[in-house]
Design a protein around this motif. Structure first.
Motif, PDB file in Angstrom:
ATOM      1  N   MET A 148       0.846  -1.195   0.000  1.00 10.65           N
ATOM      2  CA  MET A 148       0.000   0.000   0.000  1.00 10.65           C
ATOM      3  C   MET A 148       0.881   1.245   0.000  1.00 10.65           C
ATOM      4  O   MET A 148       1.842   1.354   0.768  1.00 10.65           O
ATOM      5  CB  MET A 148      -0.901   0.005   1.233  1.00 10.65           C
ATOM      6  N   LYS A 149       0.587   2.227  -0.859  1.00 13.75           N
ATOM      7  CA  LYS A 149       1.402   3.425  -0.963  1.00 13.75           C
ATOM      8  C   LYS A 149       1.237   4.313   0.259  1.00 13.75           C
ATOM      9  O   LYS A 149       0.138   4.499   0.759  1.00 13.75           O
ATOM     10  CB  LYS A 149       1.024   4.218  -2.222  1.00 13.75           C
ATOM     11  N   LYS A 150       2.376   4.883   0.727  1.00 12.14           N
ATOM     12  CA  LYS A 150       2.337   5.852   1.803  1.00 12.14           C
ATOM     13  C   LYS A 150       2.827   7.173   1.256  1.00 12.14           C
ATOM     14  O   LYS A 150       3.801   7.220   0.506  1.00 12.14           O
ATOM     15  CB  LYS A 150       3.211   5.394   2.974  1.00 12.14           C
ATOM     16  N   GLU A 151       2.172   8.263   1.659  1.00 15.81           N
ATOM     17  CA  GLU A 151       2.508   9.567   1.113  1.00 15.81           C
ATOM     18  C   GLU A 151       2.784  10.568   2.215  1.00 15.81           C
ATOM     19  O   GLU A 151       2.181  10.515   3.292  1.00 15.81           O
ATOM     20  CB  GLU A 151       1.365  10.100   0.227  1.00 15.81           C
ATOM     21  N   LEU A 152       3.722  11.488   1.920  1.00 15.51           N
ATOM     22  CA  LEU A 152       3.969  12.660   2.754  1.00 15.51           C
ATOM     23  C   LEU A 152       3.909  13.867   1.838  1.00 15.51           C
ATOM     24  O   LEU A 152       4.663  13.953   0.867  1.00 15.51           O
ATOM     25  CB  LEU A 152       5.350  12.584   3.428  1.00 15.51           C
ATOM     26  N   ARG A 153       3.021  14.784   2.123  1.00 14.21           N
ATOM     27  CA  ARG A 153       2.881  15.964   1.262  1.00 14.21           C
ATOM     28  C   ARG A 153       2.759  17.218   2.115  1.00 14.21           C
ATOM     29  O   ARG A 153       2.024  17.244   3.099  1.00 14.21           O
ATOM     30  CB  ARG A 153       1.650  15.847   0.352  1.00 14.21           C
ATOM     31  N   ASN A 155       4.057  21.822   1.644  1.00 14.98           N
ATOM     32  CA  ASN A 155       4.476  22.830   0.663  1.00 14.98           C
ATOM     33  C   ASN A 155       5.812  22.479   0.019  1.00 14.98           C
ATOM     34  O   ASN A 155       6.054  22.767  -1.144  1.00 14.98           O
ATOM     35  CB  ASN A 155       4.577  24.207   1.328  1.00 14.98           C
ATOM     36  N   ASP A 156       6.716  21.850   0.800  1.00 14.57           N
ATOM     37  CA  ASP A 156       8.060  21.577   0.314  1.00 14.57           C
ATOM     38  C   ASP A 156       8.324  20.102   0.051  1.00 14.57           C
ATOM     39  O   ASP A 156       9.340  19.746  -0.518  1.00 14.57           O
ATOM     40  CB  ASP A 156       9.106  22.083   1.320  1.00 14.57           C
ATOM     41  N   ILE A 157       7.438  19.243   0.527  1.00 18.94           N
ATOM     42  CA  ILE A 157       7.688  17.808   0.458  1.00 18.94           C
ATOM     43  C   ILE A 157       6.603  17.121  -0.362  1.00 18.94           C
ATOM     44  O   ILE A 157       5.423  17.344  -0.152  1.00 18.94           O
ATOM     45  CB  ILE A 157       7.732  17.180   1.871  1.00 18.94           C
ATOM     46  N   ASN A 158       7.043  16.301  -1.291  1.00 20.35           N
ATOM     47  CA  ASN A 158       6.126  15.478  -2.083  1.00 20.35           C
ATOM     48  C   ASN A 158       6.772  14.107  -2.230  1.00 20.35           C
ATOM     49  O   ASN A 158       7.632  13.897  -3.080  1.00 20.35           O
ATOM     50  CB  ASN A 158       5.887  16.121  -3.451  1.00 20.35           C
ATOM     51  N   VAL A 159       6.376  13.173  -1.364  1.00 15.06           N
ATOM     52  CA  VAL A 159       6.991  11.848  -1.338  1.00 15.06           C
ATOM     53  C   VAL A 159       5.907  10.779  -1.340  1.00 15.06           C
ATOM     54  O   VAL A 159       4.979  10.835  -0.531  1.00 15.06           O
ATOM     55  CB  VAL A 159       7.885  11.653  -0.089  1.00 15.06           C
ATOM     56  N   THR A 160       6.034   9.830  -2.256  1.00 14.87           N
ATOM     57  CA  THR A 160       5.173   8.648  -2.263  1.00 14.87           C
ATOM     58  C   THR A 160       6.058   7.411  -2.244  1.00 14.87           C
ATOM     59  O   THR A 160       6.941   7.266  -3.097  1.00 14.87           O
ATOM     60  CB  THR A 160       4.280   8.607  -3.510  1.00 14.87           C
ATOM     61  N   LEU A 161       5.832   6.552  -1.265  1.00 15.95           N
ATOM     62  CA  LEU A 161       6.550   5.282  -1.205  1.00 15.95           C
ATOM     63  C   LEU A 161       5.840   4.315  -2.150  1.00 15.95           C
ATOM     64  O   LEU A 161       4.756   3.828  -1.858  1.00 15.95           O
ATOM     65  CB  LEU A 161       6.570   4.742   0.227  1.00 15.95           C
TER      66      LEU A 161
END
Length: 729
Positions: A1-6, A8-14
């Motif tokens: 299952m994808k995990k995301e951190l979003r 203003n400065d961070i855009n990360v999808t595992l």
């Protein structure tokens, strides 16, 4: 299952992760992110582990690995501004590793079965969904025989360009040396190379790749940007004394890449200049291929080629197979990149590189250069003639390693729009390091939305309601083209919408179904500035869809504007039309909604030879200029034919994927399975082959290296056949 951190400065999808290996476990993780590798930390039992950047795959995907040793608890963190956020926590148990290995073995055994199911299932779905390709039952036996044969051939011939093993096999089979011809025209080419603190091995390899060219009328113009590394300076001195064609300019202060390259331009004496980085390589015949093209057309000002990358082990990977010149694609990204050869007189006229746009200096240069020439003097060679070295911290690994490059690219586009007197807003895409444009206008042009229907009141109601409820554009009229409807509920629907909306009209086309003719009749009957052709089995998703499509449609150089369409299951139904796969086929069919597509094609605008008329915008004046829709094509290919007529007039067609609709696909007409309909389809197909043979054989917006059986895959058979005929545009 994808995990995301979003934020203003961070855009990360595992995207994916795994622990591989039984005796020597290795942690692998794939990330979709706007951050570079140094922002990620892998911990084992609370101790930071050494990580390796395995590869930077297409469109901002980062792959890392770390040796785990005896660590039991594995954690992945993202670190920004000294703040550490947990992305994943795994237990490194031997039972889990054994289980994963067993799973891999089982999948390997089941893969051939899966391939068969996938190929057969996909083809059957294609038949069901694409009404114009359904064959008469009498042809099914031959069809299934063809499917079986193609399945056998697929594993042997069709290759994924982004799988390194596949790509290496493809170039091994297809890249054969040219027979070297003697030319009557041998222009001097100046290769401009800015240099700064590069190690000897890479600089030496770069220079040797030029010195070893099969075409020898060149000079190398090196501009040292005040290097402090002794090995760099020693290498420059050595090569400057080694060959009189090598010129070295030493700057007295560091000024960065634009100033350094401008100084290289000042010492150049060639008719053309070529742009190269100080750690990259040229294949042996690069300059020969360029001059070969110039001997065919001496009026060319700008030549560019395909390119690939060299991984950290020096192996080739990540090819970029490009289209012919595509102005709207170029406003979305610097798809031209390497290798560029430009007429020196124009380079001098525009003043070389712009200081202050470092990171996008080539992008800005190309946009300014193109303003001083014409499309017929821009030429694309569809061959890999440049190797871009992947170095940690370089934009060859990922443009996000130099985040300022994305901002500089945005500024380059804004500057170009300003010079051209075009009002627009440029946006950075959220998922790929590319751009989208919203064109502005002082007064909304009048839009006519033309929707043919025959009964099917429910789906027509859903379509109409989505247009009226969601559309934020104000100056539009809906013209429902009634093509011999018979059911009571259909006429009740007509009266209901007439009473509710002053900008709703019904146009009666009381003739047998002819998609082209009924639309032409309605377009002639109603006054508007922009024509929008819309199927009655579509539903609007994007509220500002008309603002965006109209903005593109009213640009002088643009013909047809298409949208990104989804099936009800949120997979892609249309994102541009490719020619030569049959007559034509939709790109990215069945791709997931969040797929970014090859080089961001599902995220940002790209030019295509055609877009579907299920949702198409075009200025009415251009619609009339090309003679409207071809009325001989009653059902199939009339939209493709219309698009190609626009191309012939010098316009560019574009798909804007930021505009999205659902498409339930021709429900009100049904599938073509009758003998009469099949015969008509065959006739219309033959019509297209006869009229548009050159475009179908060689789509300018689909690289000839790509397969004619599977979109954006490689097919060695097709390339070999093509190379025998001759390629290059």
């Amino acid at each position: 299952m994808k995990k995301e951190l979003r934020s203003n400065d961070i855009n990360v999808t595992l995207v994916d992760s795994k622990i591989n290996g039984i005796n020597n476990p290795l942690y692998w993780v794939e990330l979709s992110t706007n951050l570079s590798a140094e922002h990620f930390v892998v911990m084992g039992d609370g101790v930071e582990l050494d990580k390796v950047v395995r590869t930077q795959i297409v469109d901002s995907h980062l792959m890392l690995s770390a040796k785990l040793g005896n660590a039991k608890v594995i954690e992945l963190f993202v670190v920004v501004d000294d703040e550490r956020r947990n992305l994943e926590k795994l237990n490194n148990r031997i039972s889990k590793r054994v289980s994963y290995r067993l799973k891999e073995c089982i999948l390997k055994v089941l893969q051939p079965i899966g391939d068969f199911i996938y190929n057969s299932g996909s083809f059957i779905m294609f038949l069901l969904r694409n009404r114009d390709m359904v064959l008469h039952p009498s042809k099914w036996k031959k069809l299934f025989k063809t499917i079986k044969q193609r399945r056998k051939e697929r594993n042997r011939f069709v290759l994924n360009p982004y799988v390194q093993k596949d790509y290496l096999h493809y170039i091994h089979v297809t890249e054969t040396p040219d027979v070297i011809e003697k030319f009557g025209y041998n222009p001097l080419i100046s290769v401009l190379i800015p240099v700064y603190n590069i190690n000897r091995d890479w600089l030496s390899a770069c220079l040797n790749s030029i010195l070893d060219q099969s075409y020898q009328n060149f000079e190398i113009c090196l501009s040292d940007d005040c290097s402090t590394k002794e090995e760099t300076l020693a290498t420059l001195k050595e090569y400057g004394e080694k060959d009189e064609r090598i010129k070295v300019y030493y700057r007295k202060e560091n000024g960065h890449i634009s100033k350094a390259t401008n100084d290289a331009l000042k010492i150049a004496s060639g008719e053309f200049v070529a742009l190269m980085d100080n750690d990259d390589l040229l294949p042996k015949d690069t300059l020969y291929e360029v001059v070969k093209v110039l001997n065919e057309n001496r009026e060319l000002d700008f030549i560019y080629t395909d390119e690939d990358k060299l991984d950290t082990e020096g192996k080739r990977c990540h090819p970029h197979y490009k289209t012919d010149y595509a102005p709207d694609s170029l406003f979305s990204s610097n798809y031209i990149s390497h290798f560029g050869v430009l007429r020196k007189s124009i380079m001098e006229e525009i003043g070389g590189f712009t200081v202050g746009l470092e990171g996008a200096q080539d992008y800005d240069l190309y946009l300014r250069f193109i303003e001083k020439t014409t499309p017929d003097k821009i030429y694309h060679i569809p061959k890999i003639l440049y190797h871009w070295r992947m170095v940690e911290g370089s934009t060859s690994m990922t443009i996000d390693n130099k985040g300022y490059a994305v901002d500089a690219g945005k500024q380059a586009i804004e500057n170009a729009l300003g010079r051209r007197g075009i009002k627009a807003t440029v946006f950075k895409d959220e998922m790929v390091p590319y751009y989208k444009i919203n064109y502005a206008y002082d007064v909304e042009p009048k839009v006519g939305i033309f929707i043919p229907t025959k009964d099917y009141a429910k789906i027509t109601r859903d379509c109409l309601q989505s247009v009226f409820d969601k559309t934020t554009y104000k100056n539009f009229e809906v013209i429902l083209i009634n093509n011999q409807s018979e059911k009571k509920e259909t006429f009740v629907l007509f009266e209901e919408f007439k009473s509710k909306y002053n900008n709703f009209h019904v146009f009666d086309a009381d003739i047998p179904f002819n998609y082209s003719k009924i639309n032409n009749m309605a377009v002639h009957a109603f006054d508007c500035d922009v024509v929008v052709l819309l199927n009655n089995d579509t539903e609007v998703i994007t509220p500002d869809w008309l603002q965006i499509m109209v903005g593109y449609a009213i640009q002088k150089h643009i013909g047809a504007v298409g949208a990104k369409l989804y099936y009800p299951d949120d997979t892609v139904q249309h994102a541009g039309v490719l020619l030569g796969l049959g007559v034509a086929t939709h790109a990215f069919v069945n791709a997931p909604r969040d797929d970014v597509g090859t080089n961001g094609r599902l995220r940002v605008p790209y030019n295509y030879s055609a877009v579907t008329a299920a949702c198409l915008a075009v200025e009415k004046s251009k619609y009339l200029e090309v003679g409207c829709l071809e009325e001989e094509l009653t059902v199939a290919y009339n939209d493709v034919d219309f698009n190609l007529k626009l191309l012939e007039k010098g316009y560019y067609n574009v798909c804007v994927p930021q505009v999205q609709l659902y498409h339930y696909e021709s429900k009100s007409r049904g599938l073509d399975t009758s003998s009469t309909k099949y015969k008509r389809f065959v006739w219309e197909q033959e019509y297209m082959y006869k009229k548009w043979e050159s475009y179908i054989a060689d789509d300018p917006y689909y690289n000839p290296n790509f397969s004619r059986s599977y979109c954006f895959m490689l097919d060695e058979r097709a390339y070999i056949k093509k190379s025998q005929e001759g390629v290059g545009k």
